[in-house]
Scaffold this motif. Structure first.
Motif, PDB file in Angstrom:
ATOM      1  N   ARG A   1       0.846  -1.211   0.000  1.00  0.00           N
ATOM      2  CA  ARG A   1       0.000   0.000   0.000  1.00  0.00           C
ATOM      3  C   ARG A   1       0.878   1.257   0.000  1.00  0.00           C
TER       4      ARG A   1
ATOM      5  N   HIS B   1       2.276   1.685  -3.388  1.00  0.00           N
ATOM      6  CA  HIS B   1       1.236   2.122  -4.326  1.00  0.00           C
ATOM      7  C   HIS B   1       0.960   3.613  -4.170  1.00  0.00           C
TER       8      HIS B   1
ATOM      9  N   PRO C   1       1.708   5.729  -7.709  1.00  0.00           N
ATOM     10  CA  PRO C   1       0.314   5.408  -8.073  1.00  0.00           C
ATOM     11  C   PRO C   1       0.129   5.047  -9.536  1.00  0.00           C
TER      12      PRO C   1
ATOM     13  N   ALA D   1       0.144  -1.719  -8.484  1.00  0.00           N
ATOM     14  CA  ALA D   1      -1.297  -1.868  -8.263  1.00  0.00           C
ATOM     15  C   ALA D   1      -1.718  -3.318  -8.444  1.00  0.00           C
TER      16      ALA D   1
ATOM     17  N   ILE E   1      -9.198  -2.040  -7.797  1.00  0.00           N
ATOM     18  CA  ILE E   1      -7.823  -1.691  -8.164  1.00  0.00           C
ATOM     19  C   ILE E   1      -7.469  -2.297  -9.509  1.00  0.00           C
TER      20      ILE E   1
ATOM     21  N   THR F   1      -6.571  -0.516 -13.180  1.00  0.00           N
ATOM     22  CA  THR F   1      -5.189  -0.701 -13.626  1.00  0.00           C
ATOM     23  C   THR F   1      -5.080  -1.309 -15.012  1.00  0.00           C
TER      24      THR F   1
END
Length: 435
Positions: free
Chosen positions: A233, A236, A240, A246, A291, A295
């Motif tokens: 996390r 990420h 990002p 991701a 997510i 992605t």
């Protein structure tokens, strides 16, 4: 949770943070890691009898800092004696004790570190352990030791190599970190991209060790699972726009969502096909799917996105029978092209068996028999036993289950495999040990 388990959890949680604090301040990775190990040993000996300190992280930081000072003083004394002997054989030459200055500097900065004890430099430590001066295997081994808190034996199991090899790899890695003069800071963008693949692999291995522990009485270690997800996390949030970061986070969430259903009330393993799906974590599945949806299509598709897509197909199926195995096999076909390897082949054999029959899966497994990387894991024999059972060859299946049971150091998996061998004469439907 017992007091001993509580201590172990705290030490595993805070050790990387303490190491990161010391390395951030002084930059001597090898010396700081040795000092942290001394602090962990002291805590292991003292806390069970004296109780856990009110601020365990600060306690460890203080003890590790003192160990660092002691090491510096010993080194300074040795250097002073050597210098004095070289300059004045009579032993009367004055010499400055550098350790005094180092100790004073340490005392000043230790107070600042303790005041800012909530600061977590674990992610910077993660990138330091993935320094380009190290070979990829050394990067992985060192990071699993320093950041993941895994033992040498656990790392060896993750790498599928002998324990002695990992011990030497870690020792060489620490030496090279020192020789390279590596700085403790998050690297700039170009270097960060270069190291990202290794960082992701490390987090993946930490998660896998937590999800299916390689040795001991527990099937899984929730502390390692939580730490892998926490670090992913953080990564990420830092990166990002990196699709594979991701993808890895989605994969972890979609896989960990099934954790509560993986064991029955008696503690025995429940394979994927027999799991009570209403025990799966709906929120984790929804987050992982979201997510992945955001992605896919934003960049090149890598192995973590593909594995996450496979996990999503399993999680979306309301029943085992409703699983879209043709689509899963298609994804494994792509994964074999993107990231070929024996573990991918092993999983693809299971999907192939579901689509084209167990004999097709067994034929693919046969290609792994001469792969030395599979010599240190029980997975090949476990999957072979499962497919042989599906094919109706119960005698060969029983032999493979028993061989697999002897090869694993995980007691839950050992018991599960022995139970499958013992129950072959019953009419119970075959389970999938590849989960």
């Amino acid at each position: 949770m017992t007091g001993q388990h509580r201590i172990e959890d705290l030490l595993r949680e805070f050790a990387p943070q303490v190491l990161a604090a010391l390395v951030r301040r002084y930059g001597q990775f090898d010396a700081c890691e040795d000092a942290v190990q001394e602090a962990l040993l002291a805590a292991t000996l003292q806390w069970p009898g004296e109780g856990i300190p009110e601020r365990p992280r600060s306690w460890l930081l203080t003890v590790a800092s003192r160990a660092l000072v002691d090491a510096w003083r010993a080194d300074s004394a040795r250097r002073r004696r050597e210098t004095a002997a070289a300059l004045d054989p009579t032993g009367h030459a004055p010499a400055a004790d550098l350790a005094v200055h180092l100790a004073a500097d340490l005392a000043v900065h230790l107070a600042a570190d303790l005041a800012g004890a909530d600061r977590d430099d674990t992610l910077a430590l993660l990138f330091l352990c993935c320094h380009p001066a190290l070979s990829p295997p050394s990067q992985l081994a060192l990071t699993l030791r320093a950041v993941g808190g895994l033992t040498t034996a656990q790392i060896a199991a993750a790498f599928l190599v002998p324990e002695a090899t990992i011990a030497r790899r870690i020792a060489r890695a620490k030496q090279r970190i020192r020789d390279a003069g590596a700085r403790f800071e998050l690297p700039a963008q170009p270097q960060r991209t270069e190291r990202l693949g290794v960082v992701l692999h490390v987090l993946y291995l930490i998660f896998n060790e937590g999800y299916t522990t390689s040795s001991g009485p527990a099937l899984q270690r929730t502390d390692l699972i939580a730490e892998a997800i926490r670090l992913t996390r953080l990564l990420h949030r830092l990166l990002p726009d990196e699709a594979e970061v991701a993808g890895l986070l989605a994969l972890m969430l979609l896989t960990d969502a099934r954790r509560a259903a993986r064991t029955g009330t008696d503690g025995r393993i429940v394979p994927l096909a027999g799991q009570q799906r209403d025990l799966w974590d709906i929120a984790a599945i929804a987050e992982g799917q979201a997510i992945l949806t955001r992605t896919l299509g934003t960049g090149p598709v890598g192995p973590y996105q593909l594995q996450a897509a496979i996990a999503a197909l399993h999680d979306e199926a309301p029943t085992a029978e409703a699983t879209d195995w043709p689509q899963i096999l298609a994804l494994y076909d792509v994964l074999t092209t993107v990231a070929p390897g024996p573990v991918v082949t092993l999983s693809r054999a299971v999907a192939l068996a579901h689509v084209h029959g167990p004999r097709a899966g067994l034929a693919l497994l046969g290609t792994l028999d001469t792969d030395e990387r599979m010599a240190h894991t029980h997975r090949l024999e476990a999957v072979r036993a499962h497919l042989l059972e599906q094919a109706g060859d119960t005698t060969a299946a029983r032999d493979s289950y028993l061989r697999a049971a002897k090869m694993t150091a995980s007691l839950p998996e050992q018991h599960y495999l022995e139970l499958r061998a013992a129950r072959l004469h019953h009419s119970a439907p075959p389970a999938n040990p590849a989960d």
